[in-house]
Design a protein around this motif. Structure first.
Motif, PDB file in Angstrom:
ATOM      1  N   UNK A 121       0.944  -1.801   0.333  1.00 51.31           N
ATOM      2  CA  UNK A 121       0.101   0.308  -0.235  1.00 51.31           C
ATOM      3  C   UNK A 121       0.625   1.006   0.305  1.00 51.31           C
ATOM      4  N   UNK A 122       1.699   1.100   0.749  1.00 57.82           N
ATOM      5  CA  UNK A 122       2.938   2.719   1.188  1.00 57.82           C
ATOM      6  C   UNK A 122       3.440   2.292   0.061  1.00 57.82           C
ATOM      7  N   UNK A 162       4.009   5.835  -5.730  1.00 57.93           N
ATOM      8  CA  UNK A 162       3.880   6.244  -7.217  1.00 57.93           C
ATOM      9  C   UNK A 162       3.199   6.225  -7.744  1.00 57.93           C
ATOM     10  N   UNK A 163       1.432   6.227  -6.998  1.00 58.24           N
ATOM     11  CA  UNK A 163       0.467   7.256  -7.441  1.00 58.24           C
ATOM     12  C   UNK A 163       0.830   8.876  -7.740  1.00 58.24           C
ATOM     13  N   UNK A 180       4.188  14.275 -11.311  1.00 57.92           N
ATOM     14  CA  UNK A 180       4.485  14.096 -13.037  1.00 57.92           C
ATOM     15  C   UNK A 180       4.069  14.698 -13.983  1.00 57.92           C
ATOM     16  N   UNK A 181       3.099  13.954 -13.998  1.00 58.43           N
ATOM     17  CA  UNK A 181       1.758  14.692 -15.136  1.00 58.43           C
ATOM     18  C   UNK A 181       1.359  15.687 -15.064  1.00 58.43           C
ATOM     19  N   UNK A 182       1.192  16.062 -13.499  1.00 57.84           N
ATOM     20  CA  UNK A 182       0.336  17.197 -13.928  1.00 57.84           C
ATOM     21  C   UNK A 182       1.625  18.370 -13.844  1.00 57.84           C
ATOM     22  N   UNK A 183       2.725  18.338 -13.922  1.00 65.77           N
ATOM     23  CA  UNK A 183       3.948  19.341 -14.113  1.00 65.77           C
ATOM     24  C   UNK A 183       4.548  19.099 -15.819  1.00 65.77           C
TER      25      UNK A 183
END
Length: 76
Positions: free
Chosen positions: A47-48, A53-54, A60-63
């Motif tokens: 879970x950690x 990762x999420x 990264x996707x937003x930037x």
């Protein structure tokens, strides 16, 4: 009389509340002679890892994309 703006609740505060509730539920289950929430250390590790990762992927996707108006103006 001016009202001070109310800032939103931070994500960290929400995580702490959720983990506190889980700990309290676990404690009540133990006090009632019921088995606690069945979570192994391997599941917690998974879970950690999944959470990090999420979070890293979303950052990264937003930037990497120009979502804000300010960023789109810079590209022109």
């Amino acid at each position: 009389m001016s009202k001070a703006p109310i800032r939103p609740v931070s994500k960290g505060a929400w995580f702490r509340v959720v983990f506190l509730v889980l700990a309290l539920v676990n404690q009540v289950l133990v006090m009632m002679d019921k088995p606690p929430i069945p979570v192994s250390s391997e599941q917690l590790e998974q879970l950690y890892t999944l959470t990090w990762t999420v979070v890293a992927s979303l950052i990264a996707w937003w930037k990497d994309n120009d979502w804000t108006e300010k960023a789109r103006k810079r590209v022109k």
